[in-house]
Scaffold this active site. Structure first.
Site, PDB file in Angstrom:
ATOM      1  N   GLU A  24      -5.874  -5.238  10.708  1.00  0.00           N
ATOM      2  CA  GLU A  24      -4.760  -4.313  10.941  1.00  0.00           C
ATOM      3  C   GLU A  24      -5.043  -3.517  12.211  1.00  0.00           C
ATOM      4  OE1 GLU A  24      -2.913  -3.242   6.633  1.00  0.00           O
ATOM      5  OE2 GLU A  24      -3.976  -1.652   7.658  1.00  0.00           O
ATOM      6  N   ASN A  59       0.855  -1.191   0.000  1.00  0.00           N
ATOM      7  CA  ASN A  59       0.000   0.000   0.000  1.00  0.00           C
ATOM      8  C   ASN A  59       0.892   1.242   0.000  1.00  0.00           C
ATOM      9  OD1 ASN A  59      -1.823   2.016   0.508  1.00  0.00           O
ATOM     10  ND2 ASN A  59      -2.657   1.122   2.388  1.00  0.00           N
ATOM     11  N   LEU A  60       0.843   2.006  -1.084  1.00  0.00           N
ATOM     12  CA  LEU A  60       1.713   3.186  -1.184  1.00  0.00           C
ATOM     13  C   LEU A  60       1.150   4.388  -0.433  1.00  0.00           C
ATOM     14  CD1 LEU A  60       2.748   2.962  -4.964  1.00  0.00           C
ATOM     15  CD2 LEU A  60       3.896   1.983  -2.970  1.00  0.00           C
ATOM     16  N   LYS A  61      -0.099   4.268   0.043  1.00  0.00           N
ATOM     17  CA  LYS A  61      -0.779   5.352   0.791  1.00  0.00           C
ATOM     18  C   LYS A  61      -0.585   6.679   0.051  1.00  0.00           C
ATOM     19  CE  LYS A  61      -0.718   2.733   5.021  1.00  0.00           C
ATOM     20  NZ  LYS A  61      -0.659   2.681   6.464  1.00  0.00           N
ATOM     21  N   GLY A  79       3.004  -2.725  10.760  1.00  0.00           N
ATOM     22  CA  GLY A  79       4.344  -2.853  11.311  1.00  0.00           C
ATOM     23  C   GLY A  79       5.209  -3.934  10.699  1.00  0.00           C
ATOM     24  N   HIS A 113      -9.948   0.697   4.689  1.00  0.00           N
ATOM     25  CA  HIS A 113      -8.660   0.794   5.392  1.00  0.00           C
ATOM     26  C   HIS A 113      -8.835   1.673   6.617  1.00  0.00           C
ATOM     27  CE1 HIS A 113      -4.491   1.824   6.250  1.00  0.00           C
ATOM     28  NE2 HIS A 113      -4.189   0.693   5.628  1.00  0.00           N
ATOM     29  N   ALA A 122       3.149  -1.203   4.103  1.00  0.00           N
ATOM     30  CA  ALA A 122       3.311   0.135   3.524  1.00  0.00           C
ATOM     31  C   ALA A 122       4.709   0.665   3.834  1.00  0.00           C
ATOM     32  CB  ALA A 122       2.230   1.067   4.041  1.00  0.00           C
ATOM     33  N   SER A 123       4.897   1.227   5.032  1.00  0.00           N
ATOM     34  CA  SER A 123       6.139   1.943   5.328  1.00  0.00           C
ATOM     35  C   SER A 123       7.384   1.076   5.192  1.00  0.00           C
ATOM     36  CB  SER A 123       6.071   2.566   6.729  1.00  0.00           C
ATOM     37  OG  SER A 123       5.666   1.612   7.686  1.00  0.00           O
TER      38      SER A 123
HETATM   39  O1  G3P Z   1      -2.287  -1.130   4.473  1.00  0.00           O
HETATM   40  C1  G3P Z   1      -1.133  -1.501   5.120  1.00  0.00           C
HETATM   41  C2  G3P Z   1      -0.780  -0.610   6.210  1.00  0.00           C
HETATM   42  O2  G3P Z   1      -1.802   0.032   6.903  1.00  0.00           O
HETATM   43  C3  G3P Z   1       0.301  -1.088   7.092  1.00  0.00           C
HETATM   44  O3  G3P Z   1       1.130   0.021   7.228  1.00  0.00           O
HETATM   45  O4  G3P Z   1       3.266   1.130   7.445  1.00  0.00           O
HETATM   46  O5  G3P Z   1       2.512  -0.491   9.179  1.00  0.00           O
HETATM   47  O6  G3P Z   1       3.187  -1.338   6.923  1.00  0.00           O
HETATM   48  P1  G3P Z   1       2.610  -0.188   7.724  1.00  0.00           P
END
Ligand code: G3P
Length: 215
Positions: A137, A6-8, A176, A89, A197-198
């Site tokens: 999530e 997810n590139l957000k 995470g 989301h 994402a991150s």
């Molecule tokens: O959609 C995936 C996301 O919400 C997870 O974010 O940055 O914790 O990988 P992250």
């Protein structure tokens, strides 16, 4: 194991940088045989899909063609080349009725659907609406680098249990996750895929980050 990146609205995942991340994801998928998809912002869907990577929208609205200024129509997303969409989301919450309407719009356009939820009970409610997958999530772990699969393993096992009581849709998880170890832990808990994402977008090498996640 399905990896959905997810590139957000990260700057590193916007415009030309989204296309570069998509090319990396496509290469990782081709080289490893893993299923890797990328979810860019709506404005980048076309360019990302053109790379050949499996492409998901981050959101669609359950609207018909017509007077809906600012909405994202499932048909537009499909015409841009998307294969599926994320819904509900944590950063784009919907009411249950809206999730249902968006799912119907997605089905009309043959878009695959991944509905996110905060916890096991919400995941079961989402599963009962008939998506292709649900993703649990916990919001407090999103973006922290502390993986849900290690910090809160029960949320995954409880979600698998709750969802299996109403449906046989696969359970994914996210929040995470940054490494292959985190993914393996999620798999052992019953998750069939992960949303990240991150850990990819903010990495110095998105290619290496995705490679580690799927191998
Ligand atoms: O959609 C995936 C996301 O919400 C997870 O974010 O940055 O914790 O990988 P992250």
């Amino acid at each position: 194991m399905f990896l959905l990146v997810n590139l957000k609205t990260y700057r590193a995942g916007t415009g030309k940088r989204a296309v570069r991340a998509a090319e990396d994801a496509r290469d990782v998928a081709e080289e490893t045989g893993a299923r890797v998809a990328v979810a860019p912002q709506a404005a980048d869907l076309h360019a990302v899909a053109d790379t050949g990577v499996e492409t998901f929208a981050q959101h669609i609205d359950g609207v018909s063609y017509g007077s809906n200024t600012g909405a994202t129509h499932a048909g537009a997303v499909a015409e841009a080349g998307a294969d599926g969409t994320v819904l509900n989301h944590s950063e784009r919450r919907l009411k249950l009725a809206d999730i249902d309407a968006s799912l119907e719009s997605a089905r009309d356009e043959s878009l695959e659907t991944v509905v996110c939820a905060n916890n096991p009970a919400q995941s079961a409610a989402a599963a009962s609406l008939g998506p292709d997958a649900v993703a649990v999530e916990p919001p407090e772990l999103i973006g922290t680098g502390t993986p849900v699969s290690k910090a809160d393993p029960e949320i995954i096992t409880d979600t698998v249990e709750h969802v299996s009581s109403v449906s046989d849709v696969p359970v994914l998880c996210g929040a995470g996750i940054t490494s292959g170890d985190d993914v393996e832990a999620a798999r052992e808990l019953g998750a069939e895929g992960v949303l990240v994402a991150s850990g990819v977008v903010k990495s110095e090498s998105p290619y290496e980050a995705m490679l580690d996640l799927v191998t």
